[in-house]
Design an enzyme around this catalytic site. Structure first.
Site, short mmCIF file in Angstrom:
data_model
loop_
_atom_site.label_atom_id
_atom_site.label_comp_id
_atom_site.label_asym_id
_atom_site.label_seq_id
_atom_site.Cartn_x
_atom_site.Cartn_y
_atom_site.Cartn_z
CD GLN A 88 -3.01 -0.77 -0.07
OE1 GLN A 88 -3.18 0.35 -0.54
NE2 GLN A 88 -3.61 -1.84 -0.58
CB ALA A 121 3.20 -3.74 -10.60
CG HIS A 122 -2.67 -4.77 -9.19
ND1 HIS A 122 -3.89 -4.53 -8.63
CD2 HIS A 122 -2.13 -5.77 -8.48
CE1 HIS A 122 -4.08 -5.37 -7.62
NE2 HIS A 122 -3.03 -6.13 -7.52
CB CYS A 127 -23.54 -7.70 5.84
SG CYS A 127 -22.96 -6.43 6.97
#
Lengths: 479, 479
Positions: free
Chosen positions: B177, B195-196, B320
């Site tokens: 991140q 990389a993405h 949920c």
């Protein structure tokens, strides 16, 4: 520049390129996400899976995409072995499988599993009966390639699949070299392939696992690709891979006919043009686009570089001076010459210039081989063996001191310890004239390739190979 | 359409796109081959490795490319654990690592290893002292993310790296991140990225292993990527990944300042606009581009779909009604509300429209939450809890038969067994008025999310959570 190494990788097919560029815009998001970008990526992935499954001949939910063909094989083998662990821990493979299969087999063996290798004939083909006989009760999995990547020989997959079915053993087919040409026959249980072999982009392999095959993917896994291929999916490349597989298949029949004519031409012309050459692999049951031959008295890497300088990109299964220092396990298993090995493999979507390129290749080959032989001290006469040249001269222990070639003389010994392939064979060829017909010559050689190439030389030159004891190879002169 | 899910994946950076398209033509060949196409591919790969290593802050020969960030983590963890097997089999991780780390930890545990999870504060941050204390003598490896992917909280990597160095334990940092924003501080031993996440293509992860760190890559391996990432290299994507990392870094400081203003705006405005909301994650030590909040009485997936219909792509850590049926382990470890969770993450290369997009998002958020609450039977008043609505009505066992809210009345029990998140909390909020201040209400709930959300609701509403016994949750009304 004529590129004759399609069996390694081929340039991107135009259809793949177009699909990839489009999918970069549409398929970059996470297909596990619920937003519109994620749903669009998911749709592209699902569509690609349907296309690929149709080409492979399986259901879409039987097929997952992996990051490479090697990973497809690794996962397929580990998953099937784990899924059938209760049956047993025996893995049966042919001796000429791709190194990715053999690496997986080695990992299985290191973890306590058993591996049986089925031998091949001199053409590189397994006998279905041999394969069937290797399937013991404790066999968890069998692996067989559809066609060999080094010599092009097609394997009897349909017959072996039947033998496996009879024995209740799943068969994994490595179809990497043949998927471009058509679906794989026979009732296989698992199948692996690699997109960059058919004109798709790198970064995409595929693994099909038939419903009903016990399979437990090696951990760690995640929720991607049915828990069989962890990590973010490479959707643009997957889309391109599927689109190009379909495109290549559409033209496969015509391309196969065209390329088979060219490889036939190479098979027939090379022995006419180059003395002391062996064309290897099955002459008929083979891939249409691949031909392999080995040249005596040549270092394969030197030949490859010389051809590269002439503008031809080929591959070599010789290892003479390469980093691995072991000769191709395929050529060794076949018992054919590994020195001076050259593989030509033509792209399924090779352009119209392929014919001209192959003709030009044949034009320059003989002279190139002659030059490399000359550099190595093997002039390469077609009759008697190697003569002349400037290479480092191994010691001949007897013939410097005694009468050469006299009847009843003691056996001649050539000390080629420390000399790399192809020098031991070159020295053998030079020295054999020093013993009389019926006499024995001994070669001392510690290069791994000698184990393949000295017997192969004997076969090609009509001499009798008497066997090896450690680094001591014995040959009886018959002519 | 405003895309606020950059932490999942971002569109291809223009530099990545350009590099990828160029490298498709130049980098498709096998870099292990000796012909000119192979050598060109090898040069591209080497250059990309240098670029990436410079951005990461390591030597080129310490960095390999993997098929994804998940694979980098899987290989890094397995390799370091195997390399230090003689030291011990203990793996220390934070409780809020990416699932790829936790999957690798689970695989390690299944294979007989031990795993220790270091807890986090309510902001999602580990204390370096806690982390240090978890490092026993038998610890083979410790893992810590640079910043959390769900709530943006930055971890004290430098301090933890020091604690690890003192203990002689290698630290693997999951920098997925944060790599877009800058190199990772601290003397880490291994580092992984994807990389993405920074605008590179999918299909590329990176794994750095410092020289001197004991490492044995999990088999099967081959000769690719220093024996640490088997399978044909995806060179065009690797080239694009490296080029875009450099490009993103060049603009990182300006982008961070701009996006931090926007996420600050969301952090401050959302609680003003939406009643019963909790903004989660560290308010200061956090990624510049990510903000997360949870809304009481809302099904996160329904909210996500409603926002999608309004044109906003966000992510949710609520589970949920999702397929996994377990709430985000990150939110659970933090002890914060998981229901109605929304994560906004902005692309490092978000265009000038990002500001306007965020303003529009804030404009529609309150009304959207109100609508979803209404559909679930929780009108969402800011004061007393949930009222009205048409959702399936769980049974209240006492208050239907006895005087509501009378002092000294027996405890009220709400039977929400079989009801999914957020219904148990909605029913709790509706029923708490039925017990007197000081009285106890019991909620029967078997949805996994209740374990997180009932205590979190108590914290938000100023009620006292008394604990749970199986599926029985007890709450004392304080106001």
């Amino acid at each position: 520049m004529p590129y004759f190494d399609a069996a390694s990788s081929v340039p991107l097919h135009p259809v793949a390129r177009e699909a990839l560029v489009a999918a970069l815009d549409e398929g970059w998001a996470d297909p596990a996400r619920l937003h519109s970008e994620g749903r669009r990526a998911r749709m592209l992935l699902d569509a690609a899976r349907e296309t690929a499954a149709e080409a492979v001949g399986c259901r879409p939910d039987e097929l997952v995409f992996t990051p490479s063909g090697a990973r497809a094989l690794h996962t397929g083998i580990a998953g099937a072995l784990a899924g059938r662990r209760r049956t047993g821990r025996r893995l049966v493979v042919s001796a000429v499988e791709h190194s990715a299969v053999l690496h997986a087999a080695a990992a299985h063996e290191a973890a306590g599993g058993a591996v049986a290798e089925v031998p091949v004939s001199r053409t590189g083909r397994v006998a279905a009966a041999d394969f069937g006989a290797a399937l013991g009760e404790d066999t968890a999995l069998a692996c067989l390639q559809s066609a060999n990547h080094e010599v092009g020989t097609e394997q009897p997959v349909t017959e072996v699949a039947e033998a496996c079915a009879d024995a209740g053993v799943p068969l994994l087919v490595d179809a990497a070299q043949s998927l471009a040409w058509g679906p794989t026959g026979g009732s296989w249980s698992l199948l692996a392939g690699s997109a960059h072999k058919w004109g798709g982009p790198p970064g995409v392999g595929l693994l099909a696992v038939r419903k009903g095959v016990r399979f437990a993917a090696p951990p760690p896994v995640d929720e991607r690709e049915a828990g069989r291929a962890a990590g973010f999916e490479n959707i643009p490349a997957i889309v391109a891979a599927a689109a190009s597989l379909r495109a290549v298949r559409a033209g496969a029949e015509a391309a196969a006919a065209r390329l088979r004519r060219l490889t036939d031409l190479v098979r027939s012309r090379v022995p006419e043009l180059v003395p002391d050459v062996e064309v290897v692999g099955d002459p008929v049951r083979r891939l249409p686009n691949l031909v392999t031959f080995s040249c005596l008295y040549v270092d394969g890497e030197a030949l490859l570089h010389a051809l590269d300088r002439q503008g031809f990109s080929v591959s070599s299964g010789s290892s003479c001076t390469s980093s691995t220092l072991t000769p191709s396990h395929v050529l060794r298993a076949m018992g054919v010459l590994s020195e001076g090995n050259i593989r030509l493999s033509l792209s399924p979507s090779a352009g119209a210039s392929a014919e001209e390129d192959v003709e030009r290749f044949l034009d320059v080959l003989a002279e190139t081989v002659r030059e490399v032989r000359g550099q190595l001290g093997a002039a390469g006469g077609a009759t008697g063996g190697a003569t002349g040249g400037a290479a480092a001269e191994p010691r001949r222990e007897q013939d410097d001191q005694e009468e050469p070639a006299s009847a009843g003389s003691p056996a001649v010994t050539v000390d080629a310890l420390g000399s790399l392939c192809p020098l031991p064979v070159i020295e053998l060829a030079k020295a054999i004239g020093d013993v009389p017909v019926g006499g024995v010559i001994t070669v001392l050689a510690d290069d791994e390739a000698a184990r393949v190439d000295i017997p192969a030389w004997c076969g090609m030159r009509g001499q009798e190979y008497l066997g090896a004891d450690g680094t001591e190879f014995r040959v009886r002169r018959l002519n």
